[in-house]
Design a protein around this motif. Structure first.
Motif, PDB file in Angstrom:
ATOM      1  N   PHE A  78       0.854  -1.187   0.000  1.00 24.82           N
ATOM      2  CA  PHE A  78       0.000   0.000   0.000  1.00 24.82           C
ATOM      3  C   PHE A  78       0.890   1.237   0.000  1.00 24.82           C
ATOM      4  CE2 PHE A  78      -1.950   3.543   2.235  1.00 24.82           C
ATOM      5  CZ  PHE A  78      -3.176   3.656   1.593  1.00 24.82           C
ATOM      6  N   ALA A  79       0.534   2.208  -0.823  1.00 25.46           N
ATOM      7  CA  ALA A  79       1.326   3.441  -0.857  1.00 25.46           C
ATOM      8  C   ALA A  79       0.449   4.617  -1.259  1.00 25.46           C
ATOM      9  CB  ALA A  79       2.496   3.312  -1.828  1.00 25.46           C
ATOM     10  N   ARG A  80       0.837   5.781  -0.767  1.00 29.80           N
ATOM     11  CA  ARG A  80       0.270   7.051  -1.208  1.00 29.80           C
ATOM     12  C   ARG A  80       1.322   7.779  -2.031  1.00 29.80           C
ATOM     13  NH1 ARG A  80      -4.472   8.119   1.797  1.00 29.80           N
ATOM     14  NH2 ARG A  80      -4.544   6.975   3.784  1.00 29.80           N
ATOM     15  N   THR A 122       3.223   3.373  10.641  1.00 25.83           N
ATOM     16  CA  THR A 122       2.905   3.242   9.225  1.00 25.83           C
ATOM     17  C   THR A 122       3.382   4.509   8.527  1.00 25.83           C
ATOM     18  OG1 THR A 122       0.744   4.352   9.268  1.00 25.83           O
ATOM     19  CG2 THR A 122       0.789   2.023   9.940  1.00 25.83           C
ATOM     20  N   HIS A 123       3.059   4.634   7.256  1.00 24.22           N
ATOM     21  CA  HIS A 123       3.417   5.847   6.513  1.00 24.22           C
ATOM     22  C   HIS A 123       2.818   7.100   7.139  1.00 24.22           C
ATOM     23  CE1 HIS A 123      -0.663   5.328   4.978  1.00 24.22           C
ATOM     24  NE2 HIS A 123      -0.607   6.592   4.621  1.00 24.22           N
ATOM     25  N   ASP A 181       7.828  20.652  -3.001  1.00 27.72           N
ATOM     26  CA  ASP A 181       9.217  20.536  -3.439  1.00 27.72           C
ATOM     27  C   ASP A 181       9.557  19.178  -4.041  1.00 27.72           C
ATOM     28  OD1 ASP A 181      10.160  23.152  -2.282  1.00 27.72           O
ATOM     29  OD2 ASP A 181       9.452  22.174  -0.452  1.00 27.72           O
ATOM     30  N   PHE A 182       8.723  18.171  -3.792  1.00 30.23           N
ATOM     31  CA  PHE A 182       9.035  16.808  -4.218  1.00 30.23           C
ATOM     32  C   PHE A 182       7.785  16.084  -4.697  1.00 30.23           C
ATOM     33  CE2 PHE A 182      12.082  17.971  -0.909  1.00 30.23           C
ATOM     34  CZ  PHE A 182      13.292  17.662  -1.502  1.00 30.23           C
ATOM     35  N   LEU A 183       8.007  15.037  -5.459  1.00 26.83           N
ATOM     36  CA  LEU A 183       6.978  14.036  -5.724  1.00 26.83           C
ATOM     37  C   LEU A 183       7.169  12.962  -4.652  1.00 26.83           C
ATOM     38  CD1 LEU A 183       6.028  11.199  -7.129  1.00 26.83           C
ATOM     39  CD2 LEU A 183       4.654  13.239  -7.544  1.00 26.83           C
ATOM     40  N   LEU A 184       6.260  12.873  -3.722  1.00 23.01           N
ATOM     41  CA  LEU A 184       6.426  12.045  -2.529  1.00 23.01           C
ATOM     42  C   LEU A 184       5.799  10.670  -2.710  1.00 23.01           C
ATOM     43  CD1 LEU A 184       5.532  14.783   0.113  1.00 23.01           C
ATOM     44  CD2 LEU A 184       7.824  13.992  -0.504  1.00 23.01           C
ATOM     45  N   VAL A 185       6.521   9.654  -2.294  1.00 20.77           N
ATOM     46  CA  VAL A 185       6.024   8.278  -2.292  1.00 20.77           C
ATOM     47  C   VAL A 185       6.098   7.777  -0.856  1.00 20.77           C
ATOM     48  CG1 VAL A 185       6.285   5.944  -3.209  1.00 20.77           C
ATOM     49  CG2 VAL A 185       6.857   7.929  -4.648  1.00 20.77           C
ATOM     50  N   LEU A 186       4.936   7.412  -0.286  1.00 16.05           N
ATOM     51  CA  LEU A 186       4.850   7.021   1.121  1.00 16.05           C
ATOM     52  C   LEU A 186       4.193   5.642   1.226  1.00 16.05           C
ATOM     53  CD1 LEU A 186       3.977  10.295   0.819  1.00 16.05           C
ATOM     54  CD2 LEU A 186       4.215  10.139   3.281  1.00 16.05           C
TER      55      LEU A 186
END
Length: 297
Positions: free
Chosen positions: A20-22, A41-42, A55-60
């Motif tokens: 699972f990721a956001r 968890t994330h 500032d970023f493309l975030l992957v959590l």
């Protein structure tokens, strides 16, 4: 979850498991993979993500065995909960999302996964940050009475199944609170109620407790074998490394993060102490975001 408004969420089939990721932030900005630790968890990144999303493309993601990610059946040597397998999950996830190279930050167990990812997939990691850890092998080899007392859960969770699972299961919520309190400031006031409820939801299940134990059993076994093999080959982290440790945390008090990480890194190591306990992203979210923004700029 309202904290992650505008973030996409999905279950990704990668490396033989489901993660699972956001994903959110600003498209076109550099990708930054943020990895959480135990027993969370994330969601630990919710405040940091708000600070960094422009500032970023975030992957959590949730690591395998945690949160809403899959909890594979355990095997005899705990290899499917090794940091090597968890790192392979994350490398495959970033490939699926179209990110060949990326910035990487991990807290606690996520830092150990990040360390292994930077070794096994060195060409993928542009820069690495780890929060409040020293290398796993050094921490086990440097274990003394003070460390064993402070990180009691390390030595409970590695016991053979089902002993720790039986001890924790009937009192999972209370046990979770004790561990979080011992790692933070002694209380839970710095954790927002919504985040605490999320940790309770995800941890207080038999399969989650068992998966967490498998994570620690792997760290005290097959992960140490992998670490010793890497050191015997002279394998080191090839990129620059930022290390943030809490002034009130065990790592800063009982170990030497600068020296231990520099010994495992051929790049530049910048180790800093910050005014926190172990749970730095929640205790000092603005300072954490500022440090990551500056380092990954």
């Amino acid at each position: 979850m309202s904290w992650f408004q505008g973030f996409d969420e999905d279950i990704f089939a990668v490396n033989g498991t489901e993660i699972f990721a956001r994903v959110g932030g600003t498209r076109g900005k550099p990708p930054l993979l943020l990895l959480h630790g135990f027993p969370q968890t994330h969601a630990i990144w919710h405040r940091v993500a708000q600070e960094l999303q422009r500032d970023f493309l975030l992957v959590l993601p949730d690591l395998r065995g945690y949160g809403d990610s899959q909890k594979p059946q355990s095997v005899a040597d705990h290899a499917n909960y090794s940091k090597r397998e968890m790192a392979a999950d994350m490398a495959a996830l970033m490939t699926m999302l179209g990110h060949e190279r990326f910035f990487l930050c991990g807290h606690d167990r996520g830092g150990r996964v990040a360390h292994r990812l930077a070794l096994d997939h060195a060409q993928r990691v542009r820069k690495l940050c780890v929060l409040d850890i020293a290398p796993t092998l050094d921490m086990y080899e440097g274990t003394d009475l003070a460390f064993a007392r402070s990180y009691f859960h390390w030595f409970l969770l590695i016991q053979p199944a089902p002993l720790p699972e039986m001890m924790i299961g009937p009192n999972a919520r209370a046990w979770l609170h004790v561990v979080l309190g011992s790692l933070g400031t002694g209380g839970l006031d710095f954790i927002e109620p919504q985040a605490l409820a999320e940790y309770e939801r995800c941890f207080c299940r038999a399969e989650s407790i068992h998966a967490a134990c498998e994570d620690y059993r792997a760290s005290a076994g097959i992960d140490l074998e992998h670490d010793r093999e890497s050191r015997a080959r002279g394998q080191q982290i090839a990129c620059d490394l930022l290390v943030l440790c809490g002034e009130r945390g065990v790592v800063q008090r009982l170990f030497d993060p600068q020296a231990l990480w520099q010994a495992q890194c051929s790049g530049k190591v910048d180790a800093r102490a910050v005014a926190a306990g172990h749970l730095i992203p929640e205790e000092l979210h603005q300072q954490t975001a500022q440090a990551l923004r500056g380092f990954f700029a």
